[in-house]
Design a protein around this motif. Structure first.
Motif, short mmCIF file in Angstrom:
data_model
loop_
_atom_site.label_atom_id
_atom_site.label_comp_id
_atom_site.label_asym_id
_atom_site.label_seq_id
_atom_site.Cartn_x
_atom_site.Cartn_y
_atom_site.Cartn_z
N GLU A 125 -1.21 22.11 -16.44
CA GLU A 125 -1.37 22.95 -17.64
C GLU A 125 -1.30 24.43 -17.26
O GLU A 125 -0.64 25.22 -17.95
CB GLU A 125 -2.70 22.65 -18.32
CG GLU A 125 -2.76 21.28 -18.97
CD GLU A 125 -4.16 20.93 -19.46
OE1 GLU A 125 -5.01 21.84 -19.58
OE2 GLU A 125 -4.40 19.74 -19.73
N THR B 12 2.27 25.37 -16.50
CA THR B 12 3.07 25.47 -17.73
C THR B 12 2.78 26.78 -18.45
O THR B 12 3.70 27.47 -18.89
CB THR B 12 2.79 24.27 -18.65
OG1 THR B 12 3.07 23.06 -17.94
CG2 THR B 12 3.63 24.33 -19.91
N GLU B 13 1.50 27.13 -18.55
CA GLU B 13 1.12 28.40 -19.19
C GLU B 13 1.75 29.59 -18.45
O GLU B 13 2.27 30.52 -19.08
CB GLU B 13 -0.40 28.55 -19.22
CG GLU B 13 -1.09 27.59 -20.17
CD GLU B 13 -2.61 27.56 -19.99
OE1 GLU B 13 -3.16 28.41 -19.26
OE2 GLU B 13 -3.23 26.65 -20.57
#
Length: 195
Positions: A180, A183-184
């Motif tokens: 996550e 991805t951010e």
């Protein structure tokens, strides 16, 4: 009673050895990737593998090249599709993380570094470099932004492959937290110059 072995071409024999080496890497770790173990897995002799790879280090370098080429091809396709709007950047992150974790590139890279066989990493590094050059040629980006994001993503994937599960557990975080975060970071990256 003897068992007849199927005669393989040199290329088929080499491919079978690399596939067996990759399976051993994933199943038992890099220390399991020996000429003897690979030969036993494919029903060939130690001498046959020496003929194809020259040494255990040659097998490891060929395995690194095989992993590097297959992984960067898949990641490159995902990056280009994501840039064209066909896919979510999370797919790029997942492919990269899976390459280092599930396909064994993280364990292999670490083992090569720790055993002093850094030259065996050259095929993986060369594949990543070619991928970045290919993407850079087709897409505008700010200065070193693409190289910096590639470095960030690869180091995150490598770290996650080696320590992600126990670290997330120790911090009380879900296992996918590093993905996550990657991805951010990819979504926030200044990869395109201002118009």
């Amino acid at each position: 009673m003897s068992i007849a072995r199927k005669r393989l071409s040199q290329e088929e024999s080499r491919d079978a050895a690399l596939e067996a080496a990759r399976a051993l890497l994933i199943e038992a770790g890099p220390q399991a990737v020996t000429l003897k173990a690979v030969a036993a897995r494919i029903g060939r002799t130690h001498a046959n593998l020496l003929h194809h790879f020259g040494s255990a280090a040659g097998l490891q370098k060929a395995l690194a090249e095989n992993i590097g080429e297959s992984v960067t091809a898949r990641v490159g396709e995902a990056i280009l599709s994501a840039r064209d709007g066909d896919r979510n950047p999370r797919e790029v992150v997942d492919l990269t993380f899976d390459a280092f974790d599930k396909q064994g590139a993280g364990a292999l890279a670490s083992w090569m570094i720790l055993s002093g066989n850094r030259d065996a990493l050259d095929p993986i590094l060369d594949s990543i470099h070619r991928l970045v050059d290919m993407i850079a040629a087709d897409h505008q980006h700010d200065g070193e932004a693409l190289q910096r994001e590639t470095l960030h993503l690869v180091l995150m994937a490598l770290g996650d492959a080696l320590l992600g599960a126990p670290m997330a557990d120790a911090l009380g975080l879900p296992r996918g937290t590093a993905r996550e975060l990657a991805t951010e970071a990819l979504l926030a990256a200044p990869l395109h110059p201002d118009p």
